[in-house]
Scaffold this motif. Structure first.
Motif, short mmCIF file in Angstrom:
data_model
loop_
_atom_site.label_atom_id
_atom_site.label_comp_id
_atom_site.label_asym_id
_atom_site.label_seq_id
_atom_site.Cartn_x
_atom_site.Cartn_y
_atom_site.Cartn_z
N SER A 125 0.84 -1.20 0.00
CA SER A 125 0.00 0.00 0.00
C SER A 125 0.87 1.25 0.00
O SER A 125 0.59 2.24 0.68
CB SER A 125 -0.93 -0.01 1.23
OG SER A 125 -1.77 -1.13 1.22
N LEU A 126 1.96 1.18 -0.75
CA LEU A 126 2.91 2.29 -0.80
C LEU A 126 2.30 3.48 -1.55
O LEU A 126 1.54 3.31 -2.51
CB LEU A 126 4.20 1.83 -1.49
CG LEU A 126 4.95 0.70 -0.77
CD1 LEU A 126 6.07 0.15 -1.64
CD2 LEU A 126 5.50 1.17 0.58
N THR A 127 2.65 4.68 -1.09
CA THR A 127 2.11 5.91 -1.67
C THR A 127 3.25 6.81 -2.12
O THR A 127 4.43 6.49 -1.95
CB THR A 127 1.22 6.64 -0.65
OG1 THR A 127 1.99 6.89 0.55
CG2 THR A 127 0.00 5.81 -0.29
N GLY A 128 2.89 7.94 -2.66
CA GLY A 128 3.90 8.89 -3.10
C GLY A 128 4.34 8.63 -4.53
O GLY A 128 3.70 7.88 -5.28
N GLU A 129 5.43 9.27 -4.91
CA GLU A 129 5.90 9.19 -6.29
C GLU A 129 6.93 8.10 -6.50
O GLU A 129 7.57 7.63 -5.54
CB GLU A 129 6.49 10.55 -6.70
CG GLU A 129 5.48 11.68 -6.66
CD GLU A 129 6.05 12.98 -7.19
OE1 GLU A 129 7.29 13.05 -7.37
OE2 GLU A 129 5.27 13.91 -7.43
N ASN A 166 -0.20 2.28 -4.36
CA ASN A 166 -1.00 3.50 -4.55
C ASN A 166 -0.10 4.67 -4.93
O ASN A 166 -0.26 5.78 -4.45
CB ASN A 166 -1.77 3.82 -3.26
CG ASN A 166 -2.78 2.74 -2.91
OD1 ASN A 166 -3.54 2.30 -3.76
ND2 ASN A 166 -2.77 2.29 -1.65
N LEU A 167 0.85 4.38 -5.82
CA LEU A 167 1.80 5.40 -6.25
C LEU A 167 1.12 6.41 -7.18
O LEU A 167 0.16 6.08 -7.88
CB LEU A 167 2.98 4.72 -6.95
CG LEU A 167 3.76 3.72 -6.08
CD1 LEU A 167 4.78 2.96 -6.92
CD2 LEU A 167 4.43 4.40 -4.90
N SER A 168 1.66 7.61 -7.19
CA SER A 168 1.05 8.68 -7.99
C SER A 168 2.13 9.49 -8.67
O SER A 168 3.33 9.26 -8.47
CB SER A 168 0.18 9.58 -7.09
OG SER A 168 0.96 10.12 -6.04
N GLY A 169 1.72 10.47 -9.44
CA GLY A 169 2.68 11.33 -10.11
C GLY A 169 3.10 10.75 -11.45
O GLY A 169 2.55 9.75 -11.93
N SER A 170 4.09 11.38 -12.05
CA SER A 170 4.56 10.96 -13.37
C SER A 170 5.73 9.98 -13.25
O SER A 170 6.35 9.86 -12.21
CB SER A 170 4.99 12.19 -14.17
OG SER A 170 6.03 12.88 -13.47
#
Length: 375
Positions: free
Chosen positions: A329-333, A353-357
């Protein structure tokens, strides 16, 4: 055929010789040493070997011998060293082997043996090296092993042996290497394992061991390999894991471990292989993992880890075989620092749950053959 009745040593190692051992070898009644290892001999081990009453060393390993071990081998009371590994021997190992009270070395590995191991294999209390791995042995762990304090190296992996880990094994002050992996062992780790202070490799993967990882094991500061994966271990990873400063291989995957990855894991500066996957670990990946600068393989997949991926992972430039953080459930970029991992061949970040480009720096990962950033 031999008429060499006064012969004491027969050394035909590392040759291209073929054929059977002639039954007439029994005429050489003064033979003390037979070493035919690493050649191309085949056929059965002749019964006539069992009348060589002076024989102390029998090395027939790395050949193509077949059929069963003659039971009368168990009458050769002076035998101290039997090496039969890497052949095509089959059937059960004669229980008479347990009569060899002077036996120091017994190697039976990589054959086609079935049945039970001789229960009295350490009856004489002198056994140092014992291997029976990669066979089809079943039934109980030999009872005589429990009090066999002379043991230095034991390999019984890849059989179907049964037993209770905390009952069938004792205290081994000289033990250096033990592999019991992929059998049908049950029970739990006894604190007595902490007495094996010279142990460098402990491998008991693929069994049905329950309970916690005892603190006594993570105080064995000579350990180089610890593989207790694919069991039913529970509880937290002991913080004392950081004491194992010589550790190069740590595999705890496929258990039921929970809690956080201890930050003390960062003290394992010699670690090259780390697999904590398929557990129930939670919390963040500790920044201190970036101190494990020799890591070539790291899998933390299929846990419940959360938080962002530590920048420090991007500086593990020795990573080569695998970096797997998937199914958490890792987040961030996605780290731009991953671009520094120029030797990495496989990277899996899927199902987080990674986000960004996607960072442009990933084009610098010139060794990649597989990458998965999907959800």
């Amino acid at each position: 055929n031999t008429g060499l009745v006064s012969l004491k040593s027969l050394l035909l190692q590392d040759t291209y010789l073929r054929g059977h051992i002639p039954i007439e070898i029994g005429n050489s009644k003064n033979l003390v040493l037979i070493a035919l290892d690493r050649s191309f001999f085949s056929g059965p081990i002749p019964l006539s070997l069992g009348i060589l009453s002076e024989l102390t060393i029998l090395r027939l390993n790395d050949n193509q011998f077949s059929r069963q071990i003659p039971p009368n081998i168990g009458t050769l009371s002076k035998l101290i060293d039997i090496r039969l590994f890497i052949n095509q021997l089959s059937g059960s190992v004669p229980r008479e082997i347990g009569n060899l009270s002077s036996l120091v070395t017994l190697h039976l590995a990589e054959n086609n043996f079935t049945g039970h191991l001789p229960q009295q294999v350490c009856q004489g209390g002198k056994l140092v090296n014992f291997s029976a791995s990669y066979n089809n042995f079943s039934g109980p762990i030999p009872t005589s092993l429990r009090n066999c304090t002379t043991l230095f190296r034991v390999r019984l992996e890849y059989n179907q042996l049964t037993g209770i880990l905390d009952q069938d094994f004792g205290v081994y002050p000289s033990l250096n290497y033990i592999d019991l992996s992929y059998n049908r062992l049950q029970g739990m780790f006894s604190p007595q394992w902490g007495e094996s202070r010279h142990l460098t490799q402990l491998r008991i993967a693929g069994n049905m061991i329950v309970g916690k990882v005892p603190e006594e094991i993570v105080q064995l500061n000579q350990l180089v390999v610890l593989d207790i994966s694919s069991n039913k271990l529970s509880g937290e990873i002991p913080v004392q894991i950081g004491n194992l400063i010589k550790l190069s291989y740590l595999s705890l995957n496929a258990n039921k471990l929970f809690g956080q990855i201890p930050s003390q894991i960062g003290a394992l500066s010699n670690l090259g292989y780390l697999d904590l996957s398929l557990n129930m670990l939670s919390g963040p990946i500790p920044n201190q993992i970036g101190n494990c600068i020799k890591l070539q393989f790291m899998s933390l997949s299929k846990n419940g880890l959360n938080g962002s991926i530590p920048d420090q992972i991007g500086y593990l430039v020795a990573l080569q075989t695998l970096l797997d953080l998937s199914y958490n459930s890792l987040t961030g970029e996605i780290l731009s620092e991953f671009g520094k991992l120029v030797n990495l061949e496989n990277m899996n970040l899927t199902h987080n749950n990674l986000s960004g480009s996607i960072p442009n720096s990933l084009v610098d990962m010139v060794s990649l053959s597989f990458i998965d950033l999907s959800y």
